[in-house]
Design a protein around this motif. Sequence first.
Motif: not given
Length: 584
Positions: A79, A128, A133, A107
Amino acid sequence: MEKWFVINKGADFEKLGKEFGISPVTARLIRNREVIGEAAFERYLYGSLKDLYDPHLLKDADRLTDILKVKIEEQKPIRIIGDYDIDGVMSTYILYRGIKHCGGNVSTQIPDRMKDGYGINENLIDQAKRDGMDTILTCDNGIAAISEIAHAKELGMTVLVTDHHEIPYTEENGEKQFLRSNADAIVNPKQQECAYPFKELCGAAVAWKVLQVLYEKMGFALEETYEFLENVAFATVGDVMDLTDENRILVKEGLNRIHRTKNPGMRALIFQNHLEPEQINAYHFGFVLGPCINASGRLDTAKLSLSLFLQGEEEAAKTARELVELNQQRKDMTADGVEEAKRVVEEHYMSDKVLVIYLPQVHESLAGIIAGRIREAYHKPVFVLTKAEEGVKGSGRSIEEYSMYEELCKCRELLEKFGGHPMAAGLSLPEENVDKFREKINACANLTEDDLIPKIKIDIPMPAAYADAGLIREFAVLEPFGKANIKPQFADKNLSITRAFVVGKNQNVLRLNLLTAAGEAVTAVYFGDIEAFKAYYAEKYGSAEVEKAFRGQINKLRIMIVYYPEINEYNGVESVQVIIRNYQ
């Protein structure tokens, strides 16, 4: 009241001119920009991508990219957390596109200015984690997020930081103790142990340098990173970095590429502002295109700006139109805020050396722009504070003589959060501390009366009729203009005004026919406050003399100007005119 002074830098300008095929005037202008010696002149005039510094010199660049390479190969979810201004948007775009190109599972998240505030925070970290993540990669933020990164590490995440902001510190007995989070790798040229020779990169340039190292490790050609140079240049100018050394090369190269940009979002933004890609220069980055990108982070969400650069043609046109409209809305709101701020200053705080202006009703995202305008009006450091969802948030803009970040460090007990540079800063504090903060920041300020007088730097005293079209064209070698590489300023005195008239669609431009001391005719244009100009000379010479000048009659008016010469083209005919910056 202004203080005019001539920059007097010594060198053999004749010799430098001959050596580099430029006039001694241009050689002197380059030397005035702190360019010393032939090697530095060469780099200033002809610096190119081969003159950029080795990205491996950045502390932790290899460590960070080694970790990133493994994460990409193992398809671990990454992330990227950026920031809501132009530098943050460009950094996020560069890393996202670059890691995607390397095959990464990546992302992005850009903080919401109102809800999240600046940079990485616990909400974004928790989100996240909920999104599964494995790794957080920051850009244009993260250096000061000590507790937030500790929280991410407690959750078992890998944290990689790329940033360019000042390193936070505490001070004991006059000695600075620099603070470091427990991120797995931190790339920021401002770190004391960092051997990188140039410290003034913006966040996007740091992200790009990291990407160069990553591409090398992933087996991609270095040239593949050059597609992002237009984004690095855009961010460098937009974040008001010094256009010296490496930044100058990055902006030059980025401008060359933007003239042929293939990015549908960049093209759409240019077209929506009624421009063509080949027209774009540093001015457009800073004052036309950049504010559109920043407007979304101010009034909506910067995710809109990021999406622009990732879209196809049709969508991009729609997004660019939305950004231009948002920017117009932002301009109108800013004008109202500036008026209110001036009223507050003039009624209450004119004697303060540091202006702290609390405007509870103003949209918090406009604080920085308003602070900049107020600083220009009064030539004092300015903090504009606004009411936030919790407590008070604000932005500061400074003058050269006052390091904003260092001064905020002296008031840290009154603040909840702060960060920034010598010239600009952001802060948040409880509402009950606003007056205490105003008192303390002023009590700590060591500014003299002289510091608060605007300084007008003159490159060369030069007759206003001296520059011809050839010399003016030669000045193009000095571009791109921007912070620390400003447009040259010349001065001439004892000019007489033979005619003055107001022109322009909105009757807001003053045109003057001048005569130099040697009797040469010069056409001059002034874009400032015409009524103030008339009032100044009426006080000096009497209204009757001013009236005579505006009727084209012989008069006693004498003017001294700071100016820049340019070529004016009208109906296919070229003529030289001077643009008046200041007058006395």
